[in-house]
Design a protein around this motif. Structure first.
Motif, short mmCIF file in Angstrom:
data_model
loop_
_atom_site.label_atom_id
_atom_site.label_comp_id
_atom_site.label_asym_id
_atom_site.label_seq_id
_atom_site.Cartn_x
_atom_site.Cartn_y
_atom_site.Cartn_z
N LEU A 71 -2.86 13.72 -0.21
CA LEU A 71 -1.49 13.97 -0.67
C LEU A 71 -1.38 15.33 -1.35
O LEU A 71 -0.33 15.95 -1.35
CB LEU A 71 -1.04 12.86 -1.63
N ILE A 104 5.07 -3.02 -7.33
CA ILE A 104 3.67 -3.07 -6.91
C ILE A 104 2.79 -3.25 -8.14
O ILE A 104 1.86 -4.05 -8.16
CB ILE A 104 3.29 -1.75 -6.21
N PHE A 105 3.13 -2.51 -9.17
CA PHE A 105 2.37 -2.53 -10.40
C PHE A 105 2.36 -3.93 -11.02
O PHE A 105 1.35 -4.42 -11.49
CB PHE A 105 3.01 -1.55 -11.38
N ARG A 143 2.60 12.77 -11.36
CA ARG A 143 1.73 11.59 -11.19
C ARG A 143 0.52 11.95 -10.34
O ARG A 143 -0.60 11.56 -10.64
CB ARG A 143 2.50 10.44 -10.52
N LEU A 144 0.78 12.71 -9.30
CA LEU A 144 -0.31 13.07 -8.39
C LEU A 144 -1.38 13.90 -9.10
O LEU A 144 -2.57 13.72 -8.89
CB LEU A 144 0.28 13.84 -7.20
N ALA A 202 6.80 12.94 -9.09
CA ALA A 202 5.75 12.54 -8.13
C ALA A 202 4.58 13.52 -8.23
O ALA A 202 3.41 13.10 -8.23
CB ALA A 202 6.31 12.52 -6.71
N PRO A 253 7.49 1.39 -6.99
CA PRO A 253 6.10 1.32 -7.45
C PRO A 253 5.93 0.31 -8.58
O PRO A 253 4.90 -0.34 -8.69
CB PRO A 253 5.80 2.73 -7.94
N PHE A 254 6.97 0.16 -9.38
CA PHE A 254 6.88 -0.77 -10.50
C PHE A 254 6.63 -2.20 -10.02
O PHE A 254 5.86 -2.94 -10.62
CB PHE A 254 8.17 -0.70 -11.34
N ALA A 306 1.89 1.62 -3.42
CA ALA A 306 0.82 2.19 -4.23
C ALA A 306 0.74 3.70 -4.00
O ALA A 306 0.53 4.48 -4.94
CB ALA A 306 -0.51 1.52 -3.88
N MET A 307 0.92 4.12 -2.74
CA MET A 307 0.90 5.56 -2.46
C MET A 307 2.02 6.27 -3.20
O MET A 307 1.86 7.38 -3.69
CB MET A 307 1.05 5.83 -0.96
N LYS A 308 3.17 5.61 -3.27
CA LYS A 308 4.30 6.18 -4.01
C LYS A 308 3.93 6.36 -5.47
O LYS A 308 4.19 7.39 -6.07
CB LYS A 308 5.50 5.24 -3.90
N ALA A 309 3.32 5.32 -6.05
CA ALA A 309 2.91 5.41 -7.45
C ALA A 309 1.92 6.55 -7.64
O ALA A 309 2.03 7.33 -8.59
CB ALA A 309 2.28 4.09 -7.89
N ILE A 310 0.99 6.67 -6.71
CA ILE A 310 -0.02 7.71 -6.83
C ILE A 310 0.61 9.10 -6.78
O ILE A 310 0.10 10.04 -7.38
CB ILE A 310 -1.07 7.54 -5.70
N GLY A 311 1.74 9.22 -6.10
CA GLY A 311 2.41 10.52 -6.09
C GLY A 311 2.91 10.97 -4.73
O GLY A 311 3.28 12.13 -4.55
N ALA A 312 2.93 10.05 -3.73
CA ALA A 312 3.49 10.41 -2.43
C ALA A 312 5.00 10.50 -2.58
O ALA A 312 5.61 9.66 -3.25
CB ALA A 312 3.13 9.36 -1.40
N LYS A 313 5.60 11.51 -1.97
CA LYS A 313 7.05 11.63 -2.04
C LYS A 313 7.68 10.80 -0.93
O LYS A 313 7.05 10.54 0.08
CB LYS A 313 7.45 13.10 -1.88
N PHE A 315 -4.71 -0.39 -9.96
CA PHE A 315 -3.84 -1.55 -9.97
C PHE A 315 -4.67 -2.82 -10.05
O PHE A 315 -5.82 -2.86 -9.63
CB PHE A 315 -3.00 -1.59 -8.69
N LYS A 368 0.83 -1.20 0.00
CA LYS A 368 0.00 0.00 0.00
C LYS A 368 0.87 1.26 0.00
O LYS A 368 0.54 2.26 -0.64
CB LYS A 368 -0.92 0.02 1.21
N PHE A 369 1.98 1.18 0.76
CA PHE A 369 2.90 2.32 0.71
C PHE A 369 3.46 2.48 -0.70
O PHE A 369 3.62 3.59 -1.20
CB PHE A 369 4.05 2.15 1.72
#
Ligand SMILES: Nc1ncnc2c1ncn2[C@@H]1O[C@H](COP(=O)(O)OP(=O)(O)OP(=O)(O)O)[C@@H](O)[C@H]1O
Ligand SMILES: [Mg+2]
Lengths: 378, 234
Positions: free
Chosen positions: B114, A375-376, B85-86, B82, A372-373, A288-295, B93, A285-286
């Motif tokens: 975020l 996770i993907f 992407r956001l 990032a 993230p890759f 996935a958050m990274k993929a979504i755009g969390a730094k 997924f 999940k972390f």
């Protein structure tokens, strides 16, 4: 930033079993560490009680003395030498020793007898009953009304008793700042009566107490006393010497250190392990958050927040549990030796911060490594 | 269909070095336009996920480049990427990756959180998107209490809550039964795709091919064919 901390907290606290395990681990460790160190501090403080109660600035003693009760008598010339040193305002003898009191039922009770200098009564305790002048009356003794008082069958002013085959009379009840470690009652009398009533060797002076004119005179006094082969210690130095004796020469310090270290390791492993599983369980999940755009630093701050939040709550619970325990114990056992200082609380806090730091370090590394890759790809 | 939103030029990616080196993607060129629904299809191991990851800014290619609205994706720094992407990309997924300890609503709100949207506002907006995917009444349940299709819709709500221009789906129907999968893709096509957006879907599932505007066929790391669905030309 506020929102992600709220998320972080919900992730952790909604996982009730892990959150509980984390709290229990840290609370337990803090409880044990604080208890151990408080008991040790309490014992040390009690072992140094006479030094505080007498209140002299400088104590002269045989170098082999490492503990007030095991005083080694010194010849009279020590006192006269002390009096002749420049910078000494006054110097008085002190008797400090043990004796046996015979109780009404015929059994014996050990007591500590402190003999105060006849002319000055230097080091006298505060009286709660009776008058200090009465200490010069025939067979007169003061008894300290502390937790051990009852062991002498709670004598009152006028009570007579037998001490080492001499007659004694209680002329006053005294109060002192700290009570001693050894669980025996304390009697005060004059120096001369103490040395006549209690059989002793050729030498009679247990300690010589010195009051310097100025603080700056202390080094000279110490040098002069050293020349005749004795130690002149300031009250702080004496306290330190006694503490060092208990800490390093009796195994007590080592045991306490071991127990504290074990508590720390137990707390660290429980909470480190639990926190690590928590991170592992949520790692995708972390990711996935990274993929979504969390730094990266946002995820790191979430993890730090989780681990420090839990640790500080656990610290609070642990300190609370320890102080509750000690308060209850003191209600039942008045002489229960435990004393919590800010240093102990600070040290426990430091240990907890170390636990939180190590636990989160492992989590942070995992979270920074996750791609993230991966996770993907699932 | 509008102008190009994403362009990929000569993308290449390999894993490992020396003898154990596998070329996952080579010489991949394509573009996706506004309003377009593009499928990437091909056998397992043909490089679909790898290609998708490179165009969505989560896997750095070994060669070639990607532009999103004219900006070169892989010359950006980590933080810039990032942020892109956001703000521009929504991900769905295959395994959803919803936080089991958060409610459905909180899961949807994560991209907004975020983006530093206030908590209450983020939840309010997320509720709108849960309504769009038809799960308003499940807002306060944990994701595990939902069926697979419902979880996929939650993941879609999370992907679109930040109103991204690009939606990326990897095998969105793989863990769903045929009917549910079709319904979801149909829903996405009708309700979510508009002339400002594009959607890229990687799939094995031939039952949903009819919704594609364009199908890229991949084999062995290469794009071997491009098929336009002329029924959809507007
Ligand atoms: N991290 C990696 N390390 C080594 N090889 C990898 C890695 N990721 C992908 N590959 C290889 O690259 C190739 C393409 O993988 P990719 O996941 O893109 O295929 P795919 O078309 O998505 O397959 P599937 O339909 O099974 O998901 C495969 O041969 C795979 O083994
Ligand atoms: Mg794939």
């Amino acid at each position: 930033m506020k929102g992600i901390f709220r998320i972080a907290l919900k992730l952790l606290m909604n996982d009730k079993s892990k959150f509980t395990a984390l709290l229990v681990g840290i609370t337990f460790a803090v409880f044990l560490m604080v208890m151990m160190m408080s008991m040790f501090t309490g014992i040390l403080a009690k072992s140094c009680a006479p030094v505080y109660n007498i209140g002299a600035r400088i104590w002269v003693m045989d170098p082999a003395v490492n503990n007030t009760i095991s005083s080694i008598p010194m010849p009279d010339y020590v006192l006269s030498t002390a009096r002749s040193i420049e910078g000494v305002k006054y110097a008085v003898p002190l008797y400090y020793g043990g004796a046996q009191v015979k109780l009404k039922d015929g059994t014996y009770q050990s007591v500590t007898v402190i003999g105060l200098d006849d002319s000055t009564l230097f080091g006298r305790p505060e009286l709660v009953e009776g008058r200090i002048e009465d200490i010069f009356a025939e067979n007169a003794f003061l008894v300290v009304k502390d937790a051990e008082y009852a062991k002498l069958e709670s004598p009152k002013v006028g009570t007579e008793f037998e001490i080492n085959d001499n007659r004694g009379t209680i002329v006053g009840l005294a109060r002192v700042a700290s009570s001693g470690l050894f669980g025996v009652p304390t009697l005060y009398t004059t120096f001369n009566r103490a040395i006549t009533y209690i059989p002793s060797s050729r030498f009679t002076t247990s300690y010589v107490l010195i009051e310097p004119k100025r603080e700056s005179d202390i080094p000279r006094i110490q040098r002069e006393i050293a020349k005749i082969g004795y130690d002149a210690l300031t009250s702080e130095q004496f306290v330190r010497k006694i503490s060092d004796f208990y800490t390093f020469k009796t195994g007590m310090g080592m045991n306490i250190m071991l127990m504290t270290a074990i508590s720390f390791i137990v707390g660290l492993s429980i909470s480190g392990q639990t926190f690590y599983t928590f991170i592992l369980e949520n790692i995708d999940k972390f990711g996935a958050m990274k993929a979504i755009g969390a730094k990266g630093r946002e995820l790191v701050s979430m993890i730090l927040f989780q681990s420090f939040f839990t640790s500080l709550v656990g610290y609070g619970l642990g300190v609370g549990a320890a102080s509750t325990f000690m308060t209850l114990a003191k209600l039942r056992l008045p002489e229960y030796a435990a004393q919590t200082t800010f240093a102990i609380l600070g040290f426990a806090l430091l240990m907890v911060v170390v636990i939180a730091g190590i636990s989160s370090y492992i989590g942070v590394r995992k979270v920074l490594q996750i791609q993230p890759f991966d996770i993907f790809r699932g | 269909m509008g102008e190009s939103l994403i362009r990929a030029d000569n993308l290449a990616k390999w894993f490992g070095e020396g003898a154990s080196r596998t070329m996952a993607v080579r010489d991949a060129c394509f573009e996706v336009r506004h309003g377009e629904m593009l499928y990437i299809v091909g056998p397992s191991g043909s490089g679909k996920t790898t290609l998708l990851s490179m165009v969505s800014g989560i896997l750095k290619p070994n060669g070639g480049n990607v532009t999103v609205e004219g900006r070169d994706l892989w010359s950006m720094g980590d933080d810039e990427l990032a942020d892109l992407r956001l703000n521009k990309i929504g991900f769905v997924f295959q395994d959803y990756h919803l936080f089991p300890r958060l409610t459905t609503l909180e899961n949807v709100a994560i991209p907004l959180i975020l983006k530093k949207v206030e908590w209450d506002e983020a939840l309010r907006r997320s509720m709108e998107y849960l309504e769009i995917v038809g799960l308003k009444d499940r807002a306060n349940l944990q994701p595990v209490k939902l069926s697979g299709g419902e979880q996929q819709r939650v993941a879609i709500a999370r992907a679109i809550v930040g109103q991204p221009d690009i939606l990326i789906f990897d095998e969105p129907t793989a863990s769903l039964d045929g009917d549910t999968g079709r319904k979801i893709v149909e829903f996405v096509k009708k309700r979510i795709l508009d002339e400002n957006r594009c959607i890229i879907i990687v799939t094995h599932d031939s039952r949903i091919y009819e919704y594609a505007d364009t199908i890229l066929k991949m084999e062995d790391g290469k794009i071997t064919g491009v098929e336009k669905n002329h029924l959809h030309e507007k």
